[in-house]
Design a protein around this motif. Structure first.
Motif, PDB file in Angstrom:
ATOM      1  N   LEU A  30      53.082 -20.108 -12.496  1.00 37.42           N
ATOM      2  CA  LEU A  30      53.287 -19.011 -13.442  1.00 37.42           C
ATOM      3  C   LEU A  30      54.186 -17.910 -12.905  1.00 37.42           C
ATOM      4  O   LEU A  30      54.588 -17.019 -13.643  1.00 37.42           O
ATOM      5  N   ALA A  31      54.551 -17.994 -11.626  1.00 34.65           N
ATOM      6  CA  ALA A  31      55.522 -17.062 -11.047  1.00 34.65           C
ATOM      7  C   ALA A  31      56.950 -17.589 -11.193  1.00 34.65           C
ATOM      8  O   ALA A  31      57.910 -16.898 -10.859  1.00 34.65           O
ATOM      9  N   MET A  32      57.093 -18.817 -11.710  1.00 38.09           N
ATOM     10  CA  MET A  32      58.413 -19.417 -11.940  1.00 38.09           C
ATOM     11  C   MET A  32      58.848 -19.156 -13.384  1.00 38.09           C
ATOM     12  O   MET A  32      58.000 -18.893 -14.238  1.00 38.09           O
ATOM     13  N   PRO A  33      60.152 -19.260 -13.662  1.00 39.24           N
ATOM     14  CA  PRO A  33      60.606 -19.066 -15.043  1.00 39.24           C
ATOM     15  C   PRO A  33      59.906 -20.029 -16.009  1.00 39.24           C
ATOM     16  O   PRO A  33      59.885 -21.241 -15.792  1.00 39.24           O
ATOM     17  N   GLY A  34      59.320 -19.469 -17.052  1.00 40.87           N
ATOM     18  CA  GLY A  34      58.564 -20.271 -18.012  1.00 40.87           C
ATOM     19  C   GLY A  34      59.413 -20.875 -19.116  1.00 40.87           C
ATOM     20  O   GLY A  34      59.091 -21.937 -19.625  1.00 40.87           O
ATOM     21  N   ARG A  35      60.462 -20.179 -19.522  1.00 41.39           N
ATOM     22  CA  ARG A  35      61.365 -20.660 -20.577  1.00 41.39           C
ATOM     23  C   ARG A  35      60.582 -21.117 -21.813  1.00 41.39           C
ATOM     24  O   ARG A  35      60.869 -22.155 -22.386  1.00 41.39           O
ATOM     25  N   GLY A  36      59.554 -20.345 -22.193  1.00 47.53           N
ATOM     26  CA  GLY A  36      58.801 -20.649 -23.398  1.00 47.53           C
ATOM     27  C   GLY A  36      57.827 -21.804 -23.280  1.00 47.53           C
ATOM     28  O   GLY A  36      57.294 -22.270 -24.280  1.00 47.53           O
ATOM     29  N   ARG A  37      57.566 -22.259 -22.071  1.00 50.88           N
ATOM     30  CA  ARG A  37      56.641 -23.378 -21.886  1.00 50.88           C
ATOM     31  C   ARG A  37      55.184 -22.913 -21.901  1.00 50.88           C
ATOM     32  O   ARG A  37      54.895 -21.721 -21.906  1.00 50.88           O
ATOM     33  N   VAL A  38      54.282 -23.901 -21.892  1.00 56.38           N
ATOM     34  CA  VAL A  38      52.842 -23.644 -21.866  1.00 56.38           C
ATOM     35  C   VAL A  38      52.252 -24.396 -20.672  1.00 56.38           C
ATOM     36  O   VAL A  38      52.470 -25.597 -20.529  1.00 56.38           O
ATOM     37  N   LEU A  39      51.528 -23.679 -19.826  1.00 53.49           N
ATOM     38  CA  LEU A  39      50.850 -24.314 -18.699  1.00 53.49           C
ATOM     39  C   LEU A  39      49.492 -24.808 -19.164  1.00 53.49           C
ATOM     40  O   LEU A  39      48.690 -24.033 -19.702  1.00 53.49           O
ATOM     41  N   LEU A  40      49.238 -26.092 -18.980  1.00 54.50           N
ATOM     42  CA  LEU A  40      47.952 -26.693 -19.322  1.00 54.50           C
ATOM     43  C   LEU A  40      47.255 -27.037 -18.022  1.00 54.50           C
ATOM     44  O   LEU A  40      47.754 -27.837 -17.227  1.00 54.50           O
TER      45      LEU A  40
END
Length: 169
Positions: A52-62
């Motif tokens: 979550l410290a990396m660029p998310g680019r609109g993604r979702v972490l599951l």
């Protein structure tokens, strides 16, 4: 764009898999979607913090936290990092903490429940692994669609415009 899942299932049921869990909403954004990145960890949020410290680019972490409610895998500081880095949301098969602060963030957050106890970081966890949640296989690169009804997974990307129109990408 508050209720996306009923329309998605009405129009594209064959391309969706329902995660039959009654999730709790903790973030300030109840409706969110994006490409999935997976993490498996048990009572250790080291990998969650890293990702979550990396660029998310609109993604979702599951996150598959094994369903444990004994330790919180996400709190206000890591969630703030996710928001700042452009993640659309975080879904945790486990617990979160700092629930009042999470509700004020522009981030979708769903989890099984809350626990005030933080994890001990030991650097344990797997990234980009296949998660099996209630019989549904979820891979990094799949797509998650979430609203107050719950969560659906698809290998197909759908674009949902501000008026709620759904188009396959």
């Amino acid at each position: 764009m508050l209720d996306i899942l009923p329309d998605l299932f009405d129009q594209h049921a064959q391309q969706l898999q329902w995660l039959p869990i009654q999730w709790c909403d903790f973030g300030g954004v109840p409706t969110f979607y994006g490409e999935v990145q997976t993490v498996r960890c048990f009572e250790d949020n080291s990998r969650v913090k890293e990702v979550l410290a990396m660029p998310g680019r609109g993604r979702v972490l599951l996150v598959d936290g094994g369903g444990s409610l004994n330790r919180a895998l996400l709190g206000d500081l890591i969630a703030q990092s996710a928001q700042d880095c452009g993640w659309a949301g975080v879904v945790i098969l486990g617990a979160v903490r700092d629930v009042h602060a999470l509700k004020g963030m522009s981030l979708g957050i769903k989890a099984l429940g809350a626990c005030p106890i933080k994890t001990q970081r030991k650097g344990i966890g797997e990234l980009d692994c296949v998660l099996h949640i209630e019989g549904v296989a979820v891979n990094s690169g799949d797509y998650v669609y979430a609203d107050r009804h719950g969560i659906a997974i698809s290998s197909t990307a759908f674009h949902i415009d501000s008026e709620g129109a759904i188009k396959e990408w």
